[in-house]
Write an enzyme that holds these catalytic residues in place. Structure first.
Site, PDB file in Angstrom:
ATOM      1  N   ARG A  19       1.027  -1.232   0.128  1.00  0.00           N
ATOM      2  CA  ARG A  19       0.071  -0.002   0.107  1.00  0.00           C
ATOM      3  C   ARG A  19       0.932   1.186   0.011  1.00  0.00           C
ATOM      4  NH1 ARG A  19       1.958   3.014   4.526  1.00  0.00           N
ATOM      5  NH2 ARG A  19       1.318   2.182   6.323  1.00  0.00           N
ATOM      6  N   GLU A  62      -6.248   7.093   8.137  1.00  0.00           N
ATOM      7  CA  GLU A  62      -5.274   7.870   8.495  1.00  0.00           C
ATOM      8  C   GLU A  62      -4.715   8.865   7.355  1.00  0.00           C
ATOM      9  OE1 GLU A  62      -2.334   5.612  10.788  1.00  0.00           O
ATOM     10  OE2 GLU A  62      -0.710   6.962   9.957  1.00  0.00           O
ATOM     11  N   ARG A  76      -5.443   5.557   0.775  1.00  0.00           N
ATOM     12  CA  ARG A  76      -4.510   4.420   0.799  1.00  0.00           C
ATOM     13  C   ARG A  76      -4.888   3.572  -0.153  1.00  0.00           C
ATOM     14  NH1 ARG A  76      -2.211   3.358   6.222  1.00  0.00           N
ATOM     15  NH2 ARG A  76      -1.326   5.437   6.835  1.00  0.00           N
ATOM     16  N   CYS A  95       1.518  10.790   9.338  1.00  0.00           N
ATOM     17  CA  CYS A  95       2.358  10.198  10.165  1.00  0.00           C
ATOM     18  C   CYS A  95       3.546  10.313   9.559  1.00  0.00           C
ATOM     19  CB  CYS A  95       1.927   8.893  10.980  1.00  0.00           C
ATOM     20  SG  CYS A  95       3.097   8.019  11.892  1.00  0.00           S
ATOM     21  N   THR A 121       5.832   8.558  10.078  1.00  0.00           N
ATOM     22  CA  THR A 121       6.605   7.182   9.619  1.00  0.00           C
ATOM     23  C   THR A 121       6.313   6.880   8.505  1.00  0.00           C
ATOM     24  OG1 THR A 121       4.606   5.933  10.459  1.00  0.00           O
ATOM     25  CG2 THR A 121       6.289   6.176  12.052  1.00  0.00           C
ATOM     26  N   ARG A 139       4.257   0.732   2.526  1.00  0.00           N
ATOM     27  CA  ARG A 139       4.412  -0.614   3.151  1.00  0.00           C
ATOM     28  C   ARG A 139       4.185  -1.820   2.406  1.00  0.00           C
ATOM     29  NH1 ARG A 139       2.669  -4.037   7.690  1.00  0.00           N
ATOM     30  NH2 ARG A 139       0.458  -3.805   7.460  1.00  0.00           N
ATOM     31  N   ARG A 162       4.591  -7.422  12.580  1.00  0.00           N
ATOM     32  CA  ARG A 162       3.127  -7.017  12.923  1.00  0.00           C
ATOM     33  C   ARG A 162       2.404  -8.264  13.036  1.00  0.00           C
ATOM     34  NH1 ARG A 162       1.156  -1.376   9.991  1.00  0.00           N
ATOM     35  NH2 ARG A 162       2.937  -0.272  10.410  1.00  0.00           N
ATOM     36  N   GLU A 179      -1.869  -3.462  12.495  1.00  0.00           N
ATOM     37  CA  GLU A 179      -1.232  -2.802  13.539  1.00  0.00           C
ATOM     38  C   GLU A 179      -1.554  -2.989  14.988  1.00  0.00           C
ATOM     39  OE1 GLU A 179      -0.504   1.349  13.017  1.00  0.00           O
ATOM     40  OE2 GLU A 179       1.396   1.438  13.709  1.00  0.00           O
TER      41      GLU A 179
HETATM   42  P1  ADP Z   1      -1.441  -0.279   6.794  1.00  0.00           P
HETATM   43  O1  ADP Z   1      -0.998  -1.326   6.085  1.00  0.00           O
HETATM   44  O2  ADP Z   1      -2.270   0.533   6.272  1.00  0.00           O
HETATM   45  O3  ADP Z   1      -0.413   0.364   7.550  1.00  0.00           O
HETATM   46  P2  ADP Z   1      -2.517  -2.273   9.037  1.00  0.00           P
HETATM   47  O4  ADP Z   1      -1.188  -2.688   9.590  1.00  0.00           O
HETATM   48  O5  ADP Z   1      -3.517  -1.852  10.133  1.00  0.00           O
HETATM   49  O6  ADP Z   1      -2.291  -0.760   8.268  1.00  0.00           O
HETATM   50  O7  ADP Z   1      -2.992  -3.138   8.006  1.00  0.00           O
HETATM   51  C1  ADP Z   1      -4.216  -3.093   7.261  1.00  0.00           C
HETATM   52  C2  ADP Z   1      -5.133  -4.528   6.974  1.00  0.00           C
HETATM   53  O8  ADP Z   1      -4.206  -4.804   5.871  1.00  0.00           O
HETATM   54  C3  ADP Z   1      -5.120  -5.207   8.127  1.00  0.00           C
HETATM   55  O9  ADP Z   1      -6.231  -6.014   8.181  1.00  0.00           O
HETATM   56  C4  ADP Z   1      -4.050  -6.317   7.843  1.00  0.00           C
HETATM   57  O10 ADP Z   1      -4.256  -7.619   8.521  1.00  0.00           O
HETATM   58  C5  ADP Z   1      -4.060  -6.402   6.392  1.00  0.00           C
HETATM   59  N1  ADP Z   1      -2.577  -6.711   5.684  1.00  0.00           N
HETATM   60  C6  ADP Z   1      -1.434  -6.501   5.697  1.00  0.00           C
HETATM   61  N2  ADP Z   1      -0.697  -6.897   5.211  1.00  0.00           N
HETATM   62  C7  ADP Z   1      -1.330  -8.104   4.421  1.00  0.00           C
HETATM   63  C8  ADP Z   1      -1.038  -9.105   3.776  1.00  0.00           C
HETATM   64  N3  ADP Z   1       0.266  -9.320   3.553  1.00  0.00           N
HETATM   65  N4  ADP Z   1      -1.836 -10.096   3.135  1.00  0.00           N
HETATM   66  C9  ADP Z   1      -3.227  -9.754   3.738  1.00  0.00           C
HETATM   67  N5  ADP Z   1      -3.493  -8.631   4.578  1.00  0.00           N
HETATM   68  C10 ADP Z   1      -2.644  -7.960   5.071  1.00  0.00           C
HETATM   69  N1  ARG Z   2       0.794   7.311  16.721  1.00  0.00           N
HETATM   70  C1  ARG Z   2       0.826   5.656  16.880  1.00  0.00           C
HETATM   71  C2  ARG Z   2       2.121   5.663  17.816  1.00  0.00           C
HETATM   72  O1  ARG Z   2       2.914   6.591  17.832  1.00  0.00           O
HETATM   73  C3  ARG Z   2       1.160   4.944  15.395  1.00  0.00           C
HETATM   74  C4  ARG Z   2       2.494   5.422  14.793  1.00  0.00           C
HETATM   75  C5  ARG Z   2       2.720   4.443  13.484  1.00  0.00           C
HETATM   76  N2  ARG Z   2       1.593   3.989  12.795  1.00  0.00           N
HETATM   77  C6  ARG Z   2       0.676   4.539  12.184  1.00  0.00           C
HETATM   78  N3  ARG Z   2      -0.393   3.862  11.575  1.00  0.00           N
HETATM   79  N4  ARG Z   2       0.928   5.841  11.654  1.00  0.00           N
HETATM   80  O2  ARG Z   2       2.490   4.589  18.118  1.00  0.00           O
END
Ligand code: ADP
Ligand code: ARG
Length: 343
Positions: free
Chosen positions: A112, A211, A215, A257, A259, A266, A295, A300
């Site tokens: 993403r 966020e 995305r 954010c 990060t 990501r 993760r 997250e």
């Molecule tokens: P982001 O990727 O937007 O930073 P999250 O870590 O919260 O946010 O992930 C968002 C969603 O994407 C969650 O439901 C997570 O399980 C799913 N996800 C992340 N990576 C994968 C993957 N490789 N395969 C399937 N689902 C994924």
């Molecule tokens: N603000 C949260 C923290 O400081 C999340 C930081 C990174 N993750 C994110 N989705 N931007 O722990």
């Protein structure tokens, strides 16, 4: 406003990098959108267990509050004030033959990027009218996509709880009520203005006004990382002809954010590593070496289930998109090798 009460054992980047001097210098400043230092740090003040603890309200926040953001950006990304961000979205430069063609380890791959609209405040400082306008512009842009990227937009407002829960459980949709986003005002007027666009196979999805305002997501079962990246790149290129993205020569794509700055990318796999998981120290030695983040499988702040982890690139700024995906790929190859040796 007084210097916030931050406990001695607080480990966030906010606690590490906010000093009485920088606080004094920044506390009365306001961006053109009215965003203040108090708002920028509130999430980390309220959520002492934050990893980072700060958000930007707009592009200007990164320059106006540089005394706070710069050291955090340096610490997280290893990226200095004089450094320049560069982009490379050419899938041909990625060396990523499927590391698991028999499907023994990799359940799914997802990449993403975050994007925000140029000349709009970011989520923490946006008004309801502006957010609704972002939604309308993005949906209009997405409606012109065709081929594999053709899909429909589903607003969160009016979506049944059952459909919403299924989309979350199946890893397609964002969760609601994130306390970190709540504290920076990113969840105001929920669920209005939020939604999800996806194609019929759910291999291409766009989250609207979570966020970040967009995305853009490409995902599928298995470990064909290059195919996932190629689809994402074609989507980004089509969408950016319709929706102008916020970008800076120094910081790359602007995100709420710090990060996510730079590539805002990501790239992750859901991967079964049950043996390695028995020795988290060995696991972390590999993930640290390849700049990876671990993760759980519900996103997250979630836990692993059945030895399956979400493994993704940690660095996003000062490296290109191709390098970010390559970090993840090289690390995944090393993790699979280690897991095989233990089996
Ligand atoms: P982001 O990727 O937007 O930073 P999250 O870590 O919260 O946010 O992930 C968002 C969603 O994407 C969650 O439901 C997570 O399980 C799913 N996800 C992340 N990576 C994968 C993957 N490789 N395969 C399937 N689902 C994924
Ligand atoms: N603000 C949260 C923290 O400081 C999340 C930081 C990174 N993750 C994110 N989705 N931007 O722990």
């Amino acid at each position: 406003m007084n210097y916030p009460k931050l406990p001695e054992d607080c480990k966030s980047m906010l606690c590490k990098h906010l000093t009485p001097e920088s606080f004094e210098e920044l506390k009365n400043k306001k961006t053109a959108n009215g965003f203040t230092l108090e708002q920028a740090i509130n999430s980390g003040v309220v959520n002492i267990d934050s990893g980072i603890g700060v958000y930007a309200g707009d592009k200007e926040s990164y320059t106006l509050f540089d005394k706070l953001f710069d050291p955090i950006i340096k610490d997280y990304h290893g990226f200095g004030k004089e450094d320049k961000h560069t982009s490379n979205l050419n899938p041909d430069d990625l060396n990523a033959p499927n590391p698991d063609p028999d499907g023994e380890f990799i359940v799914s791959t997802r990449i993403r990027v975050g994007r925000n609209m140029d000349n709009m405040p970011l989520g923490p400082a946006i008004s309801k009218e502006q957010r609704d306008k972002v939604e309308a512009s993005v949906v209009e842009g997405l409606s012109t996509l065709d081929g594999e990227l053709k899909g429909d937009y589903f607003p969160l407002l009016g979506m049944s709880k059952e459909i919403q829960d299924d989309l979350i459980k199946d890893h397609f949709l964002f969760k609601e009520g994130d306390r970190f986003l709540d504290a920076v005002g990113l969840n105001k007027n929920w669920p209005e203005g939020r939604g999800i666009y996806h194609n019929s196979d759910k291999t291409f999805l766009v989250w609207v006004n979570e966020e970040d305002q967009l995305r853009i997501i490409s995902m599928q079962q298995g470990g064909d990382i290059k195919e996932v990246f190629s689809r994402l790149v074609s989507a980004i290129k089509s969408i950016e002809t319709k929706v102008p993205f916020s970008y800076s020569e120094h910081l790359g794509y602007i995100t709420s954010c710090p990060t996510n700055l730079g590539t805002a990318m990501r790239a992750s796999v859901h991967i079964a590593l049950p043996k390695l998981a028995e020795d988290m120290e060995a696991f972390k030695t590999i993930t640290d070496k390849y700049y990876l983040q671990i993760r759980g499988i519900h996103g997250e702040h979630s836990e692993s289930e059945g030895g399956v982890y979400d493994i993704s690139n940690l660095r996003r700024l000062g490296i290109t998109e191709v390098e970010a995906v390559q970090d993840m790929y090289d690390g995944v190859v090393a993790l699979i090798k280690a897991e095989k040796e233990l089996s």
